[in-house]
Design a protein around this motif. Structure first.
Motif, short mmCIF file in Angstrom:
data_model
loop_
_atom_site.label_atom_id
_atom_site.label_comp_id
_atom_site.label_asym_id
_atom_site.label_seq_id
_atom_site.Cartn_x
_atom_site.Cartn_y
_atom_site.Cartn_z
N ARG A 108 33.22 12.43 70.81
CA ARG A 108 31.80 11.52 71.33
C ARG A 108 32.12 9.96 70.87
O ARG A 108 31.63 9.23 71.59
CB ARG A 108 30.74 11.85 70.34
N ILE B 12 40.79 14.15 59.48
CA ILE B 12 41.44 12.76 59.32
C ILE B 12 42.81 12.80 58.55
O ILE B 12 43.75 12.48 59.07
CB ILE B 12 40.57 11.80 58.62
N VAL C 159 43.02 8.45 68.99
CA VAL C 159 43.37 9.84 68.70
C VAL C 159 41.90 10.37 68.69
O VAL C 159 41.07 10.18 67.84
CB VAL C 159 44.00 10.14 67.51
N GLN D 261 26.42 3.39 64.12
CA GLN D 261 25.58 3.62 65.48
C GLN D 261 25.76 5.31 65.83
O GLN D 261 26.88 5.85 65.44
CB GLN D 261 26.15 2.83 66.89
N1 NAP Z 1 29.65 10.22 67.11
C1 NAP Z 1 29.13 9.50 66.56
O1 NAP Z 1 28.06 9.34 66.70
C2 NAP Z 1 30.03 8.55 65.39
C3 NAP Z 1 29.60 7.60 64.92
C4 NAP Z 1 30.49 6.75 64.00
C5 NAP Z 1 31.50 7.34 63.29
N2 NAP Z 1 31.89 8.63 64.00
C6 NAP Z 1 33.01 9.16 63.19
O2 NAP Z 1 34.14 9.36 64.29
C7 NAP Z 1 34.84 10.33 64.04
C8 NAP Z 1 34.76 11.32 65.40
O3 NAP Z 1 33.66 11.96 65.44
P1 NAP Z 1 32.95 12.32 66.86
O4 NAP Z 1 31.47 12.50 66.71
O5 NAP Z 1 33.43 11.61 68.00
O6 NAP Z 1 33.55 14.01 66.74
P2 NAP Z 1 33.79 15.00 68.01
O7 NAP Z 1 32.81 14.45 69.26
O8 NAP Z 1 33.82 16.31 67.42
O9 NAP Z 1 35.44 14.51 68.85
C9 NAP Z 1 36.25 14.90 67.70
C10 NAP Z 1 37.59 14.81 68.70
O10 NAP Z 1 38.89 14.92 67.95
C11 NAP Z 1 39.42 15.91 68.61
N3 NAP Z 1 40.49 16.52 67.67
C12 NAP Z 1 40.25 17.10 66.51
N4 NAP Z 1 41.56 17.33 65.86
C13 NAP Z 1 42.35 16.77 66.52
C14 NAP Z 1 43.70 16.52 66.54
N5 NAP Z 1 44.49 17.04 65.54
N6 NAP Z 1 44.53 15.54 67.54
C15 NAP Z 1 43.78 15.19 68.43
N7 NAP Z 1 42.64 15.21 68.74
C16 NAP Z 1 41.80 15.92 67.66
C17 NAP Z 1 38.72 16.95 68.98
O11 NAP Z 1 39.05 17.82 70.14
P3 NAP Z 1 38.67 19.26 70.18
O12 NAP Z 1 37.34 19.42 71.17
O13 NAP Z 1 39.84 20.02 70.91
O14 NAP Z 1 38.36 19.83 68.92
C18 NAP Z 1 37.60 15.99 69.60
O15 NAP Z 1 37.96 15.56 71.09
C19 NAP Z 1 34.31 11.01 62.87
O16 NAP Z 1 35.01 10.49 61.82
C20 NAP Z 1 33.17 10.50 62.59
O17 NAP Z 1 32.59 10.31 61.47
C21 NAP Z 1 31.08 9.35 65.07
#
Ligand code: NAP
Length: 254
Positions: free
Chosen positions: A22, A63, A18, A99
């Motif tokens: 990124r 979350i 879900v 990462q």
């Molecule tokens: N990126 C990293 O390097 C990284 C590394 C380790 C862990 N994480 C963890 O991974 C998680 C996501 O981070 P991210 O960097 O991938 O964030 P991100 O790029 O902002 O992506 C979040 C995604 O979730 C979607 N979203 C938001 N609310 C939603 C909902 N109710 N139902 C379905 N989709 C929804 C967003 O869609 P919209 O665009 O429509 O808002 C977006 O596509 C976080 O918990 C973060 O701490 C990230």
């Protein structure tokens, strides 16, 4: 927390991802390449399909809200956040890939990386471990009580290094280097330093005027900062103090 289906170890077959952001996009690729049947990454408004695990790749602040919308019995819920404790997240397990992802990485992006795992039950913890291992990562357990310190370590190693390199780029500009040239010329130094730290540890990797006990060079560097980039002085002084402590530790150990 979702009610847990009976999940024998090494029997995760399906995963719903879900959040097509990124992390969600490369995670879906990685899971697919590891042999899971992958649903998603699902965006807003798409209903969560049943699977052995449902992986929430949504912003940390979302979350608990998204977990609460997953119908009971649909699968073990995992979140991917380093900072979010399991207790208030609504997830059954945490799986934090250590990462930085931008979204375009290939399925191999998980190979060899640390994965902090946590579970509310032995079964949930085993699921997080299994996912990490089959992605090619290296799972290690981090309890909720240790999570803030763990995440601070990740921030220092990644975010703060970038902040330091931005400061180095700014200082290099006082020597006439463009930002692009500064990055090109400093990058080999940064890479070797990181490789030495990873292989030898911080005391042995430390070189330069502080390690050599050359106080007058450090004073000249400081004077240049006072004159050209005074906004960096607090940072410089704090780093000199920490680096002197590290050098002293190295001398004791030697
Ligand atoms: N990126 C990293 O390097 C990284 C590394 C380790 C862990 N994480 C963890 O991974 C998680 C996501 O981070 P991210 O960097 O991938 O964030 P991100 O790029 O902002 O992506 C979040 C995604 O979730 C979607 N979203 C938001 N609310 C939603 C909902 N109710 N139902 C379905 N989709 C929804 C967003 O869609 P919209 O665009 O429509 O808002 C977006 O596509 C976080 O918990 C973060 O701490 C990230």
């Amino acid at each position: 927390m979702n009610s847990s289906p009976q999940l024998p170890h090494h029997r995760i077959a399906t995963a719903t991802v879900v959040g097509p952001g990124r992390l969600g996009r490369p995670l879906a690729r990685g899971l697919h390449a590891a042999g899971f049947r992958v649903i998603g990454p699902l965006g807003r408004g798409e209903s969560v399909a049943p699977a052995d695990v449902v992986l929430l790749c949504v912003p940390d602040a979302e979350i608990a809200r998204v977990a609460a919308t997953v119908p009971p019995g649909i699968g073990l819920i995992g979140h991917m956040s380093g900072a979010t404790p399991l207790a208030a997240s609504g997830a059954d397990f945490g799986l934090h890939p250590l990462q930085s992802f931008t979204g375009d990485e290939g399925h191999e992006a998980f190979r060899g990386i640390g994965c902090a795992v946590a579970g509310r039950s032995p079964e949930a913890l085993a699921a997080a471990r299994e996912l990490a291992e089959r992605l090619g990562g290296r799972p290690f357990e981090v309890a909720d009580a240790q999570r803030a310190g763990y995440h601070a370590a990740a921030s220092v190693a990644s975010n703060f290094v970038v902040t330091l390199l931005a400061a180095a780029e700014q200082l290099a500009s006082t020597a006439g280097l463009t930002p692009a040239d500064a990055r090109m010329l400093l990058a080999p130094l940064v890479r070797t330093t990181v490789a030495n730290w990873a292989e030898l540890g911080p005391e042995a990797a430390l070189t330069g005027p502080i390690a050599r006990g050359d106080a007058s060079t450090v004073d000249r560097q400081r004077q240049a900062i006072v004159e050209d980039t005074p906004e960096l002085l607090v940072l410089f002084d704090a780093l000199v103090a920490s680096t002197r402590a590290l050098a002293a530790k190295g001398r004791v150990a030697a």
